[in-house]
Design an enzyme around this catalytic site. Structure first.
Site, short mmCIF file in Angstrom:
data_model
loop_
_atom_site.label_atom_id
_atom_site.label_comp_id
_atom_site.label_asym_id
_atom_site.label_seq_id
_atom_site.Cartn_x
_atom_site.Cartn_y
_atom_site.Cartn_z
N ASP A 69 0.92 -1.26 0.06
CA ASP A 69 -0.06 0.03 0.17
C ASP A 69 0.35 1.31 -0.13
O ASP A 69 0.38 2.40 0.59
CB ASP A 69 -0.89 0.18 1.21
N GLY A 127 1.73 3.48 -2.56
CA GLY A 127 1.27 3.79 -3.52
C GLY A 127 2.07 3.22 -4.96
O GLY A 127 2.88 4.50 -6.26
N LYS A 128 2.05 2.53 -5.06
CA LYS A 128 3.42 1.62 -6.14
C LYS A 128 2.21 1.55 -7.40
O LYS A 128 3.55 1.88 -8.63
CB LYS A 128 3.07 0.17 -6.09
N GLY A 129 1.04 1.90 -7.87
CA GLY A 129 0.17 1.86 -8.98
C GLY A 129 0.40 3.01 -9.24
O GLY A 129 1.20 3.12 -10.69
N ASN A 162 -4.97 -10.49 -4.53
CA ASN A 162 -5.29 -9.96 -3.78
C ASN A 162 -4.25 -8.20 -3.23
O ASN A 162 -3.98 -7.76 -1.72
CB ASN A 162 -4.14 -11.04 -2.29
N GLY A 210 -4.42 -4.13 -4.59
CA GLY A 210 -4.61 -3.49 -5.59
C GLY A 210 -4.03 -2.78 -5.51
O GLY A 210 -3.14 -1.77 -4.97
N HIS A 211 -4.00 -1.93 -7.01
CA HIS A 211 -3.69 -0.39 -6.95
C HIS A 211 -4.71 0.10 -7.42
O HIS A 211 -5.42 0.06 -8.61
CB HIS A 211 -2.79 -0.74 -8.40
N ARG A 225 3.62 -29.12 -6.94
CA ARG A 225 3.60 -30.08 -8.29
C ARG A 225 2.20 -30.64 -8.20
O ARG A 225 1.72 -31.66 -9.04
CB ARG A 225 4.32 -30.82 -8.21
N GLN A 258 2.42 -6.66 -3.41
CA GLN A 258 2.19 -6.31 -1.63
C GLN A 258 3.63 -5.67 -1.45
O GLN A 258 3.85 -4.71 -2.90
CB GLN A 258 2.30 -7.62 -1.22
N THR A 310 -7.26 -1.26 -1.03
CA THR A 310 -8.38 -1.09 -2.68
C THR A 310 -9.54 -2.14 -2.53
O THR A 310 -9.80 -2.23 -3.01
CB THR A 310 -7.22 -0.94 -2.93
N ARG A 369 -10.42 -2.89 4.43
CA ARG A 369 -9.42 -2.52 5.59
C ARG A 369 -8.97 -1.60 6.03
O ARG A 369 -8.68 -0.95 4.93
CB ARG A 369 -9.02 -4.41 5.90
N LYS A 405 3.61 9.60 -0.90
CA LYS A 405 2.27 10.36 -0.02
C LYS A 405 2.89 12.13 1.46
O LYS A 405 2.81 11.75 2.43
CB LYS A 405 1.32 9.28 1.03
N SER A 423 1.06 13.16 -4.34
CA SER A 423 -0.53 13.34 -4.85
C SER A 423 -0.43 12.20 -5.09
O SER A 423 0.54 11.71 -5.54
CB SER A 423 -0.93 14.99 -4.89
#
Length: 430
Positions: free
Chosen positions: A13, A15-17, A38, A40-41, A144, A224, A299, A303, A331, A415
């Site tokens: 979380d 801010g990779k997106g 699992n 989100g961006h 496998r 992640q 995202t 939560r 941020k 931002s």
């Protein structure tokens, strides 16, 4: 041309997106190398919000090739849904703009069912998974017994793969009080979804190596954060894959020597979703303020994120394990208006000072932060696009972070808008 790996250097979380989207303008190929749907961006482009959790962030940029590598576990039904949603927002997605590695393992409905059943019935500490089947899918990969993308093309192979998986899963389900898997329904569902996946299937390792030899710029995108790495994270409260930069090579099939720059994404403070140790966590008004100002909600899961001051110990550690060449500091504007800021510079454990997070879970839980205080600033940093736009105290804060984590700032984000970025070092520079 330079090839760049982007990794989260905290608990995700970060801010990779936005950063991947910002960098994707300079890249020719954007490749996801681990995780599933699992993480989100959220991208904001010309005021329009795009929410991704499986597809690479570059998919919303025209003229780019987006790749899902073999290190990812793929839910084909979610893929179909996410593609449909983006197309509804005007994004063009074709086999020319999206490729999926043929050896990518699939997340089946039985994986999600197992994931949720375990989390609901465990009598010990919960891991805090998203319940989307990521962990069980990785278990089947190393066991496998995965169904992989290529298996969808041949019905006899598909049946063999499903039967092998069900020997394992039906035994587990009995122990959890679940009904046996409906084999015929699972096969029917896989046959129905197969065309939607196979149209994008390709030998990704071959394509990427050809692109590299042709001088194309490749951006490797992780999900992640490194503190959730299965080996180097706060185990067992981690994800089920390797998140650190080395996974970019094994998760796509390109040699590690092809990676030229590792960019670590770091928030100006610290957040975490779910269970697990968090030495610098704040359960006071400052923590509440960080969460509210930073809109700290997941995202994917929605939560609420746990918040705390910047932890230089953890980021220094993840910069080392991922070989980070520079960080993207995001941020910063959330810290605007704080009279005093704190940075965790070390831990105290049983009367001793530590400059790293120990491996043992009981020791991690007992670590308490040692803080260094710095003056805050009253001016706004939101939307700053040059150092000259920043208050002097904000610059001092950034410089002190660089010293403490032993890694320079390459990008500074002020931002969610992609243009509100201060470029210090171009990761794609030759």
């Amino acid at each position: 041309m330079a090839n760049v790996v982007v990794v989260g250097a905290q608990w995700g979380d970060e801010g990779k997106g936005k950063i991947v989207d910002w960098l994707s303008e300079r890249a020719d190929v954007i490749a996801r190398f681990q995780g599933g749907h699992n993480a989100g961006h959220t991208l904001v482009i010309d005021g329009e919000v795009f929410k991704l959790s499986l597809l690479p962030s570059g998919i919303v940029r025209g003229g780019k090739l987006s790749v899902i590598g073999n290190g990812v576990v793929l839910d084909p039904w979610h893929l179909q849904k996410e593609i449909a949603g983006l197309r509804g927002q005007g994004v063009t997605i074709t086999p020319e703009t999206l490729m999926i590695a043929e050896n990518t393992p699939l997340i089946l409905p039985i994986h999600g069912e197992l994931d949720r059943a375990r989390e609901e019935q465990t009598s010990v500490a919960k891991i805090g998974t998203t319940g989307r089947g990521i962990g069980p899918a990785y278990e089947d990969k190393v066991g496998r017994r995965s169904v992989r993308v290529a298996d969808l093309a041949d019905d006899a192979t598909l049946e063999l793969r499903v039967d092998r998986a069900l020997v394992h899963h039906d035994a587990l389900r009995r122990g959890l009080g679940l009904e046996p898997v409906d084999r015929e329904r699972l096969l029917a569902d896989l046959r129905a979804i197969a065309p939607s996946v196979l149209e994008y299937a390709a030998p990704v390792w071959k394509v990427l190596n050809e692109k590299r030899r042709a001088g194309k710029r490749i951006l490797f995108e992780g999900a992640q954060g490194a503190l959730l790495d299965i080996d180097f994270g706060t185990y067992p409260f981690v994800t089920s894959s390797n998140v650190i930069a080395g996974q970019a090579a094994t998760g796509t099939g390109i040699g590690p020597g092809s990676i030229d720059f590792v960019l670590g994404i770091v928030k100006a403070y610290t957040t975490r979703v779910g269970e697990g140790p968090f030495p610098a966590e704040l359960n006071d008004a400052d923590g509440q303020r960080l969460g509210e100002r930073g809109h700290e909600f997941g995202t994917v899961t929605g939560r609420k994120r746990r918040c705390g001051w910047f932890d230089a110990v953890l980021v220094r550690q993840t910069c080392a394990t991922s070989g980070v060449n520079g960080i993207s500091f995001t941020k910063l504007d959330v810290l605007d208006g704080f009279e005093t800021l704190k940075i965790c510079v070390a831990y105290e454990l049983d009367g001793k000072r530590l400059d790293y997070l120990p491996t043992a879970a009981d020791q991690q839980a007992r670590c308490t932060p040692i803080y260094e205080e710095m003056p805050g600033w009253s001016e706004s940093t939101e939307g700053a696009r040059s150092w000259a736009d920043l208050p002097a105290e904000a610059i001092k804060y950034v410089r002190r972070v660089e010293e403490l984590i032993e890694c320079p700032v390459a990008l500074l984000s002020t931002s969610p808008e992609r243009e509100d970025t201060i470029l210090v070092t171009d990761p794609f520079a030759d």
